[in-house]
Design an enzyme around this catalytic site. Sequence first.
Site, PDB file in Angstrom:
ATOM      1  N   GLU A  63      -8.187   4.250   5.098  1.00 34.80           N
ATOM      2  CA  GLU A  63      -8.598   4.857   3.813  1.00 34.80           C
ATOM      3  C   GLU A  63      -8.956   3.795   2.776  1.00 34.80           C
ATOM      4  O   GLU A  63      -9.517   4.130   1.742  1.00 34.80           O
ATOM      5  CB  GLU A  63      -7.502   5.805   3.298  1.00 34.80           C
ATOM      6  CG  GLU A  63      -6.256   5.133   2.734  1.00 34.80           C
ATOM      7  CD  GLU A  63      -5.326   4.574   3.804  1.00 34.80           C
ATOM      8  OE1 GLU A  63      -5.669   4.596   4.996  1.00 34.80           O
ATOM      9  OE2 GLU A  63      -4.246   4.081   3.412  1.00 34.80           O
ATOM     10  N   CYS A  66       0.639   3.086   7.955  1.00 36.69           N
ATOM     11  CA  CYS A  66       1.510   2.028   7.435  1.00 36.69           C
ATOM     12  C   CYS A  66       2.912   2.574   7.093  1.00 36.69           C
ATOM     13  O   CYS A  66       3.673   2.868   8.003  1.00 36.69           O
ATOM     14  CB  CYS A  66       0.831   1.340   6.258  1.00 36.69           C
ATOM     15  SG  CYS A  66       1.476  -0.311   5.981  1.00 36.69           S
ATOM     16  N   HIS A 121      -4.766   0.500   7.171  1.00 33.01           N
ATOM     17  CA  HIS A 121      -5.188   1.527   6.202  1.00 33.01           C
ATOM     18  C   HIS A 121      -6.686   1.834   6.311  1.00 33.01           C
ATOM     19  O   HIS A 121      -7.481   1.269   5.541  1.00 33.01           O
ATOM     20  CB  HIS A 121      -4.942   1.031   4.774  1.00 33.01           C
ATOM     21  CG  HIS A 121      -3.514   0.883   4.399  1.00 33.01           C
ATOM     22  ND1 HIS A 121      -2.789   1.883   3.810  1.00 33.01           N
ATOM     23  CD2 HIS A 121      -2.674  -0.169   4.524  1.00 33.01           C
ATOM     24  CE1 HIS A 121      -1.568   1.473   3.579  1.00 33.01           C
ATOM     25  NE2 HIS A 121      -1.470   0.220   4.006  1.00 33.01           N
TER      26      HIS A 121
HETATM   27  N1  GLN Z   1       5.851  -2.565   3.406  1.00 33.62           N
HETATM   28  C1  GLN Z   1       5.841  -1.141   3.265  1.00 33.62           C
HETATM   29  C2  GLN Z   1       7.098  -0.517   3.867  1.00 33.62           C
HETATM   30  O1  GLN Z   1       7.822  -1.166   4.520  1.00 33.62           O
HETATM   31  C3  GLN Z   1       4.616  -0.536   3.906  1.00 33.62           C
HETATM   32  C4  GLN Z   1       3.374  -1.043   3.206  1.00 33.62           C
HETATM   33  C5  GLN Z   1       2.197  -0.119   3.256  1.00 33.62           C
HETATM   34  O2  GLN Z   1       2.308   1.107   3.466  1.00 33.62           O
HETATM   35  N2  GLN Z   1       1.055  -0.685   3.027  1.00 33.62           N
HETATM   36  O3  GLN Z   1       7.334   0.627   3.671  1.00 33.62           O
END
Ligand code: GLN
Length: 215
Positions: A170, A77, A168
């Site tokens: 995890e 992410c 994710h």
């Molecule tokens: N929205 C976050 C970003 O732009 C990422 C969100 C996440 O890691 N769950 O950095």
Amino acid sequence: MIGVLDLQGDVVEHLDHLERLGVVARRVKEPSHLHDLKGLIIPGGESTCLARLLMIFGIDAAILEAYERGVKIWGTCAGAILLATQIVGEKRYLGLIDMEIERNSFGSQLDSFTTAASIPKVSSEPVPLTFIRAPKIRSVGTGVEILLQIDDYIAAAETAGILATVFHPELTNNLAFHRYFSRKCGLAAGESPPLADPTWTPTSWTRHSRVTSAV
Ligand code: GLN
């Protein structure tokens, strides 16, 4: 040994999954903690915050050096955002995998969701996926393998040295991606089935002292 970047985000959950696989893990809080690693996980969190902390603590340059030495890197992410060569409307950070990524592409935090998908290279069973204010990978360059495409976006991609997932693993009770990454790093990861610990919940790690301390 696999390091988990410990500046901000869901660090403990990654350490927990690695420990369940029998993979030795270390928190990475400063450049010296990258020494001797086979792999590094950059967790989810907030990419702008992580990027600032990386710079302040001088870990960004150390990560680029580690990558040159052959350390494999997995970004989940926000971690995937930091690894992309192009971020829609923003300047890039580490730029280690040739892909264009768009932040917050599903909407607000309230638009977070879970689903499951078949990812044959990673698991013979469907893998549960958790998206939290996730980005979408819009395109990848030649030499980048798409592991999972859903509708109009790419959710997981890799090169020899980098793994990027916009979701994710995890935050699920499934070890398939951690096993996959450990093996990508050349480490033996337990053969136990993905649902190895039926007592696991997203917060069960708070009841156990499973966390490996920084060296
Ligand atoms: N929205 C976050 C970003 O732009 C990422 C969100 C996440 O890691 N769950 O950095």
